[in-house]
Motif scaffolding. Sequence first.
Motif, short mmCIF file in Angstrom:
data_model
loop_
_atom_site.label_atom_id
_atom_site.label_comp_id
_atom_site.label_asym_id
_atom_site.label_seq_id
_atom_site.Cartn_x
_atom_site.Cartn_y
_atom_site.Cartn_z
N ILE A 229 -0.80 12.37 66.32
CA ILE A 229 -1.28 13.03 65.22
C ILE A 229 -2.13 14.26 65.79
O ILE A 229 -2.18 14.26 67.04
N PRO A 230 -2.32 15.28 65.07
CA PRO A 230 -3.15 16.49 65.56
C PRO A 230 -4.53 15.94 65.39
O PRO A 230 -5.20 15.25 64.43
N ASP A 231 -5.51 16.39 66.55
CA ASP A 231 -6.72 15.95 66.80
C ASP A 231 -7.64 17.26 67.12
O ASP A 231 -7.50 18.24 66.22
N GLY A 232 -7.84 17.62 68.36
CA GLY A 232 -8.47 18.96 68.60
C GLY A 232 -7.45 20.15 68.86
O GLY A 232 -6.16 19.62 69.18
N ILE A 233 -7.70 21.13 68.49
CA ILE A 233 -6.95 22.34 68.44
C ILE A 233 -7.60 23.68 68.71
O ILE A 233 -8.79 23.54 68.86
N ARG A 234 -6.98 24.40 69.48
CA ARG A 234 -7.31 25.83 69.85
C ARG A 234 -6.45 26.85 69.65
O ARG A 234 -5.25 26.46 69.55
N THR A 235 -6.80 28.07 69.63
CA THR A 235 -5.95 29.25 69.54
C THR A 235 -6.17 30.15 70.87
O THR A 235 -7.15 30.23 71.54
N ASP A 236 -5.09 30.80 71.01
CA ASP A 236 -5.11 31.83 72.15
C ASP A 236 -5.31 33.22 71.71
O ASP A 236 -5.14 33.54 70.36
N MET A 237 -5.46 34.20 72.60
CA MET A 237 -5.52 35.63 72.15
C MET A 237 -4.22 36.10 71.45
O MET A 237 -4.61 37.22 70.58
N ASP A 238 -3.32 35.67 71.63
CA ASP A 238 -1.99 36.26 70.77
C ASP A 238 -1.95 35.40 69.34
O ASP A 238 -1.03 35.59 68.72
N GLY A 239 -2.84 34.56 69.27
CA GLY A 239 -2.79 33.85 67.75
C GLY A 239 -2.00 32.69 67.76
O GLY A 239 -1.64 32.01 66.68
N CYS A 251 2.49 23.41 71.24
CA CYS A 251 1.99 25.02 70.54
C CYS A 251 2.85 25.29 70.02
O CYS A 251 4.24 25.50 69.75
N PHE A 252 2.31 26.11 68.79
CA PHE A 252 3.00 26.64 67.81
C PHE A 252 2.61 28.28 67.74
O PHE A 252 1.56 28.77 68.01
N ASP A 253 3.59 28.82 67.26
CA ASP A 253 3.31 30.42 66.92
C ASP A 253 2.54 30.67 65.56
O ASP A 253 2.29 29.79 65.09
N PRO A 254 2.17 31.84 65.56
CA PRO A 254 1.19 32.20 64.43
C PRO A 254 2.09 31.87 63.13
O PRO A 254 1.47 31.91 62.13
N THR A 255 3.26 31.74 63.00
CA THR A 255 4.13 31.08 61.84
C THR A 255 4.22 29.68 61.64
O THR A 255 4.57 29.35 60.56
N GLY A 256 3.71 28.94 62.59
CA GLY A 256 3.71 27.78 62.54
C GLY A 256 5.01 26.89 63.35
O GLY A 256 5.19 25.86 63.02
N TYR A 293 -3.43 25.39 84.68
CA TYR A 293 -3.30 26.75 84.59
C TYR A 293 -2.21 27.16 83.66
O TYR A 293 -0.96 26.71 83.81
N VAL A 294 -2.40 28.07 82.68
CA VAL A 294 -1.43 28.58 81.85
C VAL A 294 -1.44 30.04 82.10
O VAL A 294 -2.34 30.68 82.60
N ALA A 295 -0.65 30.76 81.23
CA ALA A 295 -0.42 32.21 81.44
C ALA A 295 -0.81 32.92 79.87
O ALA A 295 -0.68 33.76 79.65
N ALA A 296 -1.47 32.02 79.12
CA ALA A 296 -2.21 32.46 77.98
C ALA A 296 -3.79 32.42 78.16
O ALA A 296 -4.25 31.69 79.00
N THR A 297 -4.44 33.19 77.31
CA THR A 297 -5.95 33.13 77.49
C THR A 297 -6.46 32.70 76.05
O THR A 297 -6.28 33.12 75.07
N GLY A 298 -7.35 31.68 76.23
CA GLY A 298 -8.11 31.18 75.06
C GLY A 298 -8.95 32.18 74.53
O GLY A 298 -9.39 33.13 74.88
N SER A 299 -8.87 31.92 73.08
CA SER A 299 -9.81 33.04 72.04
C SER A 299 -10.96 32.45 71.69
O SER A 299 -11.69 33.24 71.20
N GLN A 300 -11.55 31.11 72.00
CA GLN A 300 -12.67 30.58 71.52
C GLN A 300 -13.83 30.99 72.43
O GLN A 300 -13.78 31.55 73.76
N TRP A 301 -14.89 31.08 71.71
CA TRP A 301 -16.43 31.49 72.42
C TRP A 301 -16.58 30.30 73.19
O TRP A 301 -16.45 29.03 72.85
N PRO A 302 -17.20 30.50 74.44
CA PRO A 302 -17.67 31.76 75.06
C PRO A 302 -16.45 32.22 75.76
O PRO A 302 -15.59 31.35 76.27
#
Length: 302
Positions: A229-239, A251-256, A293-302
């Motif tokens: 099931i989906p539980d916690g979720i986060r987005t990266d700076m590329d959406g 991991c899903f792209d901005p279109t799902g 470590y990943v090559a994406a950057t998280g978008s969430q605060w802080p």
Amino acid sequence: MADIYEIHDPRFRQMIVTSAALDEHYSGCRWAEGPVWFSDANQLLWSDIPNQRMLRWTPESGVSVYRQPSNFTNGHTRDRQGRLISCEHGTRRVTRTEVDGSVTVLADRFEDARLNSPNDVVVKSDGTIWFTDPTYGIMSDYEGFRAEPEQPTRNVYRLDPTTGELAAVVTDFIQPNGLAFSPDENVLYVADSAASHDASLPRHIRAFDVVDGRRLANGRVFCFINNGIPDGIRTDMDGNLWSSAGDGVHCFDPTGKLIGKIRVPQIVANLTFGGPRRNRLFIAATCSIYSLYVAATGSQWP
């Protein structure tokens, strides 16, 4: 390529570090949840819900107890002043930990009835607090205290901490769970994890347009989780959206579209981006806390 990765789209290769190891930092939880990164303290906090405690990890000192008892806390985030915002199953409330360590109750009732059991929470750039309120914390005495729900529905709420105004912005979920804004805050993603107790019920993530920063509109199914099931979720700076799942992190792209997976040895409950560059993915998975470590950057605060 390391065998922890499952590539569904070539774009996912650019978002991972194939030589990076999946590090296990701690394995003594009963149900690890709600990781939140404190960049100013170089530390991770998370909940071990059934054990009634919050734990802390730092690269220098390892793991220690941050708070116990914890009122069966689940999800956490930080507000724009850096204060800890927490969802408590046991007290059925959302709280804020002040700089001096005292705890302020932000929300525990809606329309003269107790909340169900606040689960996960995010803070928008305008300071408003958005949280989900399923019934997981009152279904048994394992993650809270068994009780009958007083709310007729299981809602997503928007709280203005300045005025105290609490509004139900979505009321048609079966079990709303993790939530995350898109990088531009024009979309709010919310997981429905109802399949946790009935396989015929939803295991998807919905997307909503954020209108005037206050209301949600145009709700639609964004993606499905094909394992668990989906539980916690986060987005990266590329959406892109990163979701917990039964076999790891999806991991899903901005279109799902599902573009890749990170396989984890235990069922994943939640995740967050951390580290000095927000490129370290911290994963709460049943008994353990992992990072990668990943090559994406998280978008969430802080």
